[in-house]
Design a protein around this motif. Structure first.
Motif, PDB file in Angstrom:
ATOM      1  N   VAL A  40       0.839  -1.197   0.000  1.00 36.66           N
ATOM      2  CA  VAL A  40       0.000   0.000   0.000  1.00 36.66           C
ATOM      3  C   VAL A  40       0.876   1.251   0.000  1.00 36.66           C
ATOM      4  CG1 VAL A  40      -1.682   1.321   1.337  1.00 36.66           C
ATOM      5  CG2 VAL A  40      -1.993  -1.128   1.033  1.00 36.66           C
ATOM      6  N   ASP A  41       1.919   1.266   0.811  1.00 35.68           N
ATOM      7  CA  ASP A  41       2.811   2.422   0.851  1.00 35.68           C
ATOM      8  C   ASP A  41       3.527   2.631  -0.480  1.00 35.68           C
ATOM      9  OD1 ASP A  41       2.173   3.158   3.408  1.00 35.68           O
ATOM     10  OD2 ASP A  41       3.821   2.042   4.329  1.00 35.68           O
ATOM     11  N   LYS A  42       3.872   1.567  -1.158  1.00 35.68           N
ATOM     12  CA  LYS A  42       4.518   1.688  -2.472  1.00 35.68           C
ATOM     13  C   LYS A  42       3.547   2.288  -3.483  1.00 35.68           C
ATOM     14  CE  LYS A  42       6.932  -1.073  -5.948  1.00 35.68           C
ATOM     15  NZ  LYS A  42       6.107  -0.856  -7.108  1.00 35.68           N
ATOM     16  N   ARG A  43       2.288   1.868  -3.442  1.00 40.87           N
ATOM     17  CA  ARG A  43       1.286   2.435  -4.344  1.00 40.87           C
ATOM     18  C   ARG A  43       1.098   3.927  -4.074  1.00 40.87           C
ATOM     19  NH1 ARG A  43      -2.655  -0.007  -7.160  1.00 40.87           N
ATOM     20  NH2 ARG A  43      -4.168   1.465  -6.323  1.00 40.87           N
ATOM     21  N   ARG A  44       1.072   4.313  -2.813  1.00 35.91           N
ATOM     22  CA  ARG A  44       0.940   5.730  -2.470  1.00 35.91           C
ATOM     23  C   ARG A  44       2.134   6.533  -2.954  1.00 35.91           C
ATOM     24  NH1 ARG A  44      -1.212   5.484   3.784  1.00 35.91           N
ATOM     25  NH2 ARG A  44      -3.347   4.846   3.286  1.00 35.91           N
ATOM     26  N   PHE A  45       3.317   5.967  -2.803  1.00 35.42           N
ATOM     27  CA  PHE A  45       4.534   6.656  -3.238  1.00 35.42           C
ATOM     28  C   PHE A  45       4.554   6.856  -4.746  1.00 35.42           C
ATOM     29  CE2 PHE A  45       8.952   6.458  -4.708  1.00 35.42           C
ATOM     30  CZ  PHE A  45       9.459   7.571  -4.062  1.00 35.42           C
ATOM     31  N   GLU A  46       4.131   5.835  -5.498  1.00 32.82           N
ATOM     32  CA  GLU A  46       4.171   5.930  -6.955  1.00 32.82           C
ATOM     33  C   GLU A  46       3.114   6.882  -7.519  1.00 32.82           C
ATOM     34  OE1 GLU A  46       3.924   1.902  -8.274  1.00 32.82           O
ATOM     35  OE2 GLU A  46       6.054   1.537  -7.897  1.00 32.82           O
ATOM     36  N   ARG A  47       2.086   7.226  -6.741  1.00 35.29           N
ATOM     37  CA  ARG A  47       1.057   8.157  -7.203  1.00 35.29           C
ATOM     38  C   ARG A  47       1.457   9.613  -7.012  1.00 35.29           C
ATOM     39  NH1 ARG A  47      -2.841   4.891  -4.827  1.00 35.29           N
ATOM     40  NH2 ARG A  47      -2.801   6.213  -2.989  1.00 35.29           N
ATOM     41  N   LYS A  48       2.513   9.869  -6.275  1.00 32.72           N
ATOM     42  CA  LYS A  48       2.886  11.248  -5.979  1.00 32.72           C
ATOM     43  C   LYS A  48       3.631  11.885  -7.148  1.00 32.72           C
ATOM     44  CE  LYS A  48       2.993  10.752  -1.039  1.00 32.72           C
ATOM     45  NZ  LYS A  48       3.770  10.896   0.186  1.00 32.72           N
ATOM     46  N   ASN A  49       3.363  13.177  -7.347  1.00 30.73           N
ATOM     47  CA  ASN A  49       4.089  13.909  -8.380  1.00 30.73           C
ATOM     48  C   ASN A  49       5.317  14.569  -7.758  1.00 30.73           C
ATOM     49  OD1 ASN A  49       3.054  16.046  -6.951  1.00 30.73           O
ATOM     50  ND2 ASN A  49       1.771  16.840  -8.599  1.00 30.73           N
ATOM     51  N   ASP A  50       5.938  15.482  -8.491  1.00 29.34           N
ATOM     52  CA  ASP A  50       7.168  16.123  -8.012  1.00 29.34           C
ATOM     53  C   ASP A  50       6.941  17.004  -6.790  1.00 29.34           C
ATOM     54  OD1 ASP A  50       8.566  14.924 -10.027  1.00 29.34           O
ATOM     55  OD2 ASP A  50       8.367  16.628 -11.401  1.00 29.34           O
ATOM     56  N   PHE A  51       5.706  17.483  -6.606  1.00 26.08           N
ATOM     57  CA  PHE A  51       5.408  18.373  -5.484  1.00 26.08           C
ATOM     58  C   PHE A  51       4.902  17.625  -4.254  1.00 26.08           C
ATOM     59  CE2 PHE A  51       4.853  20.860  -9.374  1.00 26.08           C
ATOM     60  CZ  PHE A  51       5.846  21.794  -9.160  1.00 26.08           C
ATOM     61  N   GLY A  52       4.756  16.304  -4.342  1.00 28.34           N
ATOM     62  CA  GLY A  52       4.367  15.505  -3.204  1.00 28.34           C
ATOM     63  C   GLY A  52       2.881  15.253  -3.064  1.00 28.34           C
ATOM     64  N   SER A  53       2.071  15.726  -4.006  1.00 26.24           N
ATOM     65  CA  SER A  53       0.630  15.472  -3.913  1.00 26.24           C
ATOM     66  C   SER A  53       0.280  14.251  -4.768  1.00 26.24           C
ATOM     67  CB  SER A  53      -0.173  16.690  -4.363  1.00 26.24           C
ATOM     68  OG  SER A  53       0.123  16.988  -5.704  1.00 26.24           O
ATOM     69  N   GLN A  54      -0.723  13.510  -4.317  1.00 27.83           N
ATOM     70  CA  GLN A  54      -1.129  12.303  -5.024  1.00 27.83           C
ATOM     71  C   GLN A  54      -2.042  12.664  -6.193  1.00 27.83           C
ATOM     72  OE1 GLN A  54      -2.556   9.128  -2.550  1.00 27.83           O
ATOM     73  NE2 GLN A  54      -1.269   9.739  -0.841  1.00 27.83           N
ATOM     74  N   LEU A  55      -1.860  11.979  -7.291  1.00 27.54           N
ATOM     75  CA  LEU A  55      -2.645  12.239  -8.495  1.00 27.54           C
ATOM     76  C   LEU A  55      -3.632  11.093  -8.728  1.00 27.54           C
ATOM     77  CD1 LEU A  55       0.231  13.449 -10.828  1.00 27.54           C
ATOM     78  CD2 LEU A  55      -1.340  14.844  -9.471  1.00 27.54           C
ATOM     79  N   PHE A  56      -4.892  11.473  -9.014  1.00 22.49           N
ATOM     80  CA  PHE A  56      -5.941  10.503  -9.300  1.00 22.49           C
ATOM     81  C   PHE A  56      -6.645  10.898 -10.591  1.00 22.49           C
ATOM     82  CE2 PHE A  56      -5.475  10.406  -4.679  1.00 22.49           C
ATOM     83  CZ  PHE A  56      -5.350   9.050  -4.456  1.00 22.49           C
ATOM     84  N   LYS A  57      -7.364   9.941 -11.187  1.00 24.44           N
ATOM     85  CA  LYS A  57      -8.100  10.209 -12.425  1.00 24.44           C
ATOM     86  C   LYS A  57      -9.288  11.129 -12.177  1.00 24.44           C
ATOM     87  CE  LYS A  57      -6.927   5.742 -14.381  1.00 24.44           C
ATOM     88  NZ  LYS A  57      -7.432   4.440 -14.822  1.00 24.44           N
ATOM     89  N   SER A  58      -9.999  10.910 -11.065  1.00 22.14           N
ATOM     90  CA  SER A  58     -11.184  11.703 -10.746  1.00 22.14           C
ATOM     91  C   SER A  58     -11.370  11.724  -9.235  1.00 22.14           C
ATOM     92  CB  SER A  58     -12.422  11.118 -11.421  1.00 22.14           C
ATOM     93  OG  SER A  58     -12.706   9.839 -10.872  1.00 22.14           O
ATOM     94  N   TYR A  59     -12.332  12.553  -8.796  1.00 23.33           N
ATOM     95  CA  TYR A  59     -12.632  12.637  -7.380  1.00 23.33           C
ATOM     96  C   TYR A  59     -13.165  11.308  -6.867  1.00 23.33           C
ATOM     97  CZ  TYR A  59     -14.740  14.108  -3.016  1.00 23.33           C
ATOM     98  OH  TYR A  59     -15.081  14.201  -1.699  1.00 23.33           O
ATOM     99  N   PHE A  60     -14.054  10.665  -7.620  1.00 22.43           N
ATOM    100  CA  PHE A  60     -14.612   9.380  -7.217  1.00 22.43           C
ATOM    101  C   PHE A  60     -13.512   8.328  -7.113  1.00 22.43           C
ATOM    102  CE2 PHE A  60     -16.375   5.216  -8.349  1.00 22.43           C
ATOM    103  CZ  PHE A  60     -17.260   5.064  -7.293  1.00 22.43           C
ATOM    104  N   HIS A  61     -12.620   8.321  -8.068  1.00 24.83           N
ATOM    105  CA  HIS A  61     -11.496   7.380  -8.053  1.00 24.83           C
ATOM    106  C   HIS A  61     -10.618   7.612  -6.821  1.00 24.83           C
ATOM    107  CE1 HIS A  61      -7.640   5.620  -9.539  1.00 24.83           C
ATOM    108  NE2 HIS A  61      -8.474   4.682  -9.936  1.00 24.83           N
TER     109      HIS A  61
END
Length: 103
Positions: free
Chosen positions: A53-74
């Motif tokens: 789970v922590d690896k998935r969270r890390f891989e979703r982060k951009n250069d500024f440290g915020s997580q990127l998702f496709k949509s709000y529901f996602h």
């Protein structure tokens, strides 16, 4: 197929070498029971789930440290599932420790 040589210069097969390794594990752990082995497996699985789970969270982060998702529901769905998995992993780890020391 001879793979190992013991202290008396006798050649050992892989099966004999694994028996020697199991013997040393029994000496170190004091002949673990199936309950001990299952609690160790449960601890390992809980720790592996937490790392995944922590690896998935890390891989979703951009250069500024915020997580990127496709949509709000996602984002809400993924975050809910990840929180649930983290609670399960915590329960697995704590349960395995309690199981190990209480049995």
């Amino acid at each position: 197929m001879n793979l190992f040589i013991n202290q008396n210069n006798q050649k050992l097969t892989l099966a004999a070498a694994s028996l020697n390794i199991n013997f040393f594990i029994m000496i170190l752990l004091g002949n673990p029971s199936y309950s001990d082995l299952l609690s160790g497996l449960l601890f390992f699985l809980g720790f592996a789930l937490r790392l995944w789970v922590d690896k998935r969270r890390f891989e979703r982060k951009n250069d500024f440290g915020s997580q990127l998702f496709k949509s709000y529901f996602h984002a809400m769905l993924i975050l809910f599932i990840e929180r649930f998995l983290m609670l399960i992993s915590l329960a697995m780890i704590l349960g395995s420790v309690l199981w190990f020391f209480c049995t």
